[in-house]
Design a protein around this motif. Structure first.
Motif, PDB file in Angstrom:
ATOM      1  N   GLU A  14       0.783 -15.387   1.758  1.00  0.00           N
ATOM      2  CA  GLU A  14      -0.448 -14.931   1.728  1.00  0.00           C
ATOM      3  C   GLU A  14      -0.953 -13.809   1.214  1.00  0.00           C
ATOM      4  OE1 GLU A  14      -4.496 -15.713   2.431  1.00  0.00           O
ATOM      5  OE2 GLU A  14      -3.309 -18.141   2.387  1.00  0.00           O
ATOM      6  N   ALA A  15       0.393 -13.088   1.625  1.00  0.00           N
ATOM      7  CA  ALA A  15       1.064 -11.310   0.243  1.00  0.00           C
ATOM      8  C   ALA A  15       1.023 -11.667  -1.041  1.00  0.00           C
ATOM      9  CB  ALA A  15       2.179 -10.694   1.259  1.00  0.00           C
ATOM     10  N   PHE A  16       1.852 -12.919  -1.008  1.00  0.00           N
ATOM     11  CA  PHE A  16       2.054 -12.694  -2.366  1.00  0.00           C
ATOM     12  C   PHE A  16       0.920 -13.598  -2.822  1.00  0.00           C
ATOM     13  CE2 PHE A  16       3.617 -16.456  -6.124  1.00  0.00           C
ATOM     14  CZ  PHE A  16       3.224 -15.429  -6.535  1.00  0.00           C
ATOM     15  N   LEU A  17       0.313 -14.344  -2.626  1.00  0.00           N
ATOM     16  CA  LEU A  17      -1.492 -14.513  -3.240  1.00  0.00           C
ATOM     17  C   LEU A  17      -2.480 -14.084  -3.722  1.00  0.00           C
ATOM     18  CD1 LEU A  17      -1.513 -17.653  -1.038  1.00  0.00           C
ATOM     19  CD2 LEU A  17      -1.459 -18.189  -3.332  1.00  0.00           C
ATOM     20  N   PHE A  18      -2.355 -12.976  -2.980  1.00  0.00           N
ATOM     21  CA  PHE A  18      -3.273 -11.780  -2.933  1.00  0.00           C
ATOM     22  C   PHE A  18      -2.559 -10.620  -3.703  1.00  0.00           C
ATOM     23  CE2 PHE A  18      -4.712  -7.060  -2.632  1.00  0.00           C
ATOM     24  CZ  PHE A  18      -6.204  -7.335  -2.227  1.00  0.00           C
ATOM     25  N   ALA A  19      -1.142 -10.483  -3.968  1.00  0.00           N
ATOM     26  CA  ALA A  19      -0.866 -10.350  -5.255  1.00  0.00           C
ATOM     27  C   ALA A  19      -1.019 -10.327  -6.531  1.00  0.00           C
ATOM     28  CB  ALA A  19       0.611  -9.390  -4.856  1.00  0.00           C
ATOM     29  N   VAL A  20      -0.490 -11.982  -6.221  1.00  0.00           N
ATOM     30  CA  VAL A  20      -0.177 -12.481  -7.855  1.00  0.00           C
ATOM     31  C   VAL A  20      -1.681 -12.715  -8.394  1.00  0.00           C
ATOM     32  CG1 VAL A  20      -0.680 -14.785  -7.484  1.00  0.00           C
ATOM     33  CG2 VAL A  20       0.681 -14.418  -8.378  1.00  0.00           C
ATOM     34  N   PRO A  90       8.841  -9.490  -0.484  1.00  0.00           N
ATOM     35  CA  PRO A  90       8.579 -10.546   1.787  1.00  0.00           C
ATOM     36  C   PRO A  90       9.098  -9.786   2.139  1.00  0.00           C
ATOM     37  CG  PRO A  90      10.060 -12.469   0.082  1.00  0.00           C
ATOM     38  CD  PRO A  90      10.243 -11.108  -1.151  1.00  0.00           C
ATOM     39  N   ASP A  91      10.208  -8.423   1.700  1.00  0.00           N
ATOM     40  CA  ASP A  91      10.767  -7.585   2.642  1.00  0.00           C
ATOM     41  C   ASP A  91       9.844  -6.295   3.382  1.00  0.00           C
ATOM     42  OD1 ASP A  91      12.786  -8.868   2.770  1.00  0.00           O
ATOM     43  OD2 ASP A  91      14.457  -7.614   1.481  1.00  0.00           O
ATOM     44  N   TRP A  92       9.186  -6.198   2.566  1.00  0.00           N
ATOM     45  CA  TRP A  92       8.198  -5.317   2.625  1.00  0.00           C
ATOM     46  C   TRP A  92       6.929  -5.420   3.216  1.00  0.00           C
ATOM     47  CZ3 TRP A  92      12.127  -3.128   1.817  1.00  0.00           C
ATOM     48  CH2 TRP A  92      12.633  -2.575   0.113  1.00  0.00           C
ATOM     49  N   SER A  93       5.913  -4.642   3.953  1.00  0.00           N
ATOM     50  CA  SER A  93       4.961  -4.355   3.890  1.00  0.00           C
ATOM     51  C   SER A  93       3.215  -4.877   2.875  1.00  0.00           C
ATOM     52  CB  SER A  93       3.745  -2.709   4.213  1.00  0.00           C
ATOM     53  OG  SER A  93       3.162  -3.204   4.050  1.00  0.00           O
ATOM     54  N   PRO A  94       2.700  -6.333   3.029  1.00  0.00           N
ATOM     55  CA  PRO A  94       1.793  -6.502   2.266  1.00  0.00           C
ATOM     56  C   PRO A  94       1.664  -5.900   1.232  1.00  0.00           C
ATOM     57  CG  PRO A  94       1.243  -7.297   3.877  1.00  0.00           C
ATOM     58  CD  PRO A  94       1.955  -6.323   4.931  1.00  0.00           C
ATOM     59  N   ALA A  95       0.825  -4.155   1.465  1.00  0.00           N
ATOM     60  CA  ALA A  95       0.960  -2.721   0.499  1.00  0.00           C
ATOM     61  C   ALA A  95       1.663  -2.660  -0.112  1.00  0.00           C
ATOM     62  CB  ALA A  95       0.126  -1.847   1.199  1.00  0.00           C
ATOM     63  N   TRP A 185      -4.865  -0.689  -0.548  1.00  0.00           N
ATOM     64  CA  TRP A 185      -5.461   0.105   0.621  1.00  0.00           C
ATOM     65  C   TRP A 185      -6.445  -0.625   1.565  1.00  0.00           C
ATOM     66  CZ3 TRP A 185      -2.474   3.817  -0.607  1.00  0.00           C
ATOM     67  CH2 TRP A 185      -3.302   4.801  -0.490  1.00  0.00           C
ATOM     68  N   GLU A 186      -7.222  -2.195   0.542  1.00  0.00           N
ATOM     69  CA  GLU A 186      -7.665  -3.420   0.997  1.00  0.00           C
ATOM     70  C   GLU A 186      -7.728  -3.758   1.785  1.00  0.00           C
ATOM     71  OE1 GLU A 186      -9.400  -6.395  -1.400  1.00  0.00           O
ATOM     72  OE2 GLU A 186      -9.943  -4.628  -2.222  1.00  0.00           O
ATOM     73  N   ILE A 187      -5.472  -4.050   1.725  1.00  0.00           N
ATOM     74  CA  ILE A 187      -4.550  -4.431   2.828  1.00  0.00           C
ATOM     75  C   ILE A 187      -3.996  -3.429   3.738  1.00  0.00           C
ATOM     76  CG2 ILE A 187      -4.753  -6.578   1.446  1.00  0.00           C
ATOM     77  CD1 ILE A 187      -2.396  -6.318   0.028  1.00  0.00           C
ATOM     78  N   LYS A 188      -3.460  -2.582   3.266  1.00  0.00           N
ATOM     79  CA  LYS A 188      -2.613  -1.882   4.311  1.00  0.00           C
ATOM     80  C   LYS A 188      -2.614  -1.370   5.979  1.00  0.00           C
ATOM     81  CE  LYS A 188      -4.719   2.981   4.859  1.00  0.00           C
ATOM     82  NZ  LYS A 188      -4.750   3.024   5.363  1.00  0.00           N
ATOM     83  N   GLU A 189      -1.366  -1.980   6.621  1.00  0.00           N
ATOM     84  CA  GLU A 189      -1.640  -2.362   7.620  1.00  0.00           C
ATOM     85  C   GLU A 189      -1.605  -0.836   8.424  1.00  0.00           C
ATOM     86  OE1 GLU A 189       2.484  -3.651   7.501  1.00  0.00           O
ATOM     87  OE2 GLU A 189       1.720  -6.115   7.610  1.00  0.00           O
TER      88      GLU A 189
END
Length: 189
Positions: A14-20, A90-95, A185-189
């Protein structure tokens, strides 16, 4: 917001999909609602140092590819293997991953890693190991994101210092950083 993807999503997080999707919109391959543009953002601007580009994939970075014939699935696959994974996203938080991925797309994976290492107080050697992971993941996320954005702005200034013909892109680069910060900011944990 639920998004319907117009490319194969099966192997991706999901993190990649948001970013791409963010990058594909910024690179002109998708409209803001996530639907694909007919040309997938194909441009061949002689003043752009990347040269022929489609969906952000440039001839300069991939001289062996037929850029004009790239499909959206091929573009996404290149982004995953050559930018997302290469920048250790993949090693980092989504933001943080979003920031690192966008920096990799704009400046290369090694430069993205070096910028992240610099702002996290590590040796900026472009190699991710336990020290880099610990440093990045121990920092306050808001602080790290703010520093990453500022560092990228300085990087753009240095591009212009070394090649003044690129000044025509500065507004777009800074607008991208604003949009990137909002998305992070939308996805930061």
């Amino acid at each position: 917001m639920s998004i319907r993807y117009c490319f194969n999503t099966k192997p991706y997080s999901e993190a990649f999909l948001f970013a791409v999707v963010f990058v594909l919109i910024k690179e002109g391959a998708l409209y803001a609602d996530g639907t694909p543009k007919a040309d997938l953002g194909y441009v061949n601007d002689p003043k752009d140092l990347g040269g022929e580009t489609k969906g952000g994939i440039s001839k300069r970075a991939f001289p062996h590819l037929d850029i004009a014939s790239l499909t959206l699935d091929e573009i996404v696959r290149i982004y995953h293997t050559r930018y997302w994974r290469a920048a250790y996203c993949p090693d980092w938080s989504p933001a943080v991953a979003l920031y690192a991925f966008d920096a990799a797309v704009q400046h290369g994976a090694i430069t993205s890693i070096k910028l992240l290492q610099e702002i996290s107080g590590c040796k900026d050697d472009g190699m991710v190991g336990p020290k880099t992971r610990a440093a990045v993941n121990s920092l306050d996320q808001e602080y790290l994101l703010a520093r990453f954005g500022l560092r990228r702005a300085r990087f753009y200034a240095r591009i212009i210092q070394s090649n003044t013909s690129q000044v025509r892109f500065i507004e777009g680069w800074h607008n991208r950083l604003v949009d990137l910060t909002n998305a992070a900011w939308e996805i930061k944990e």
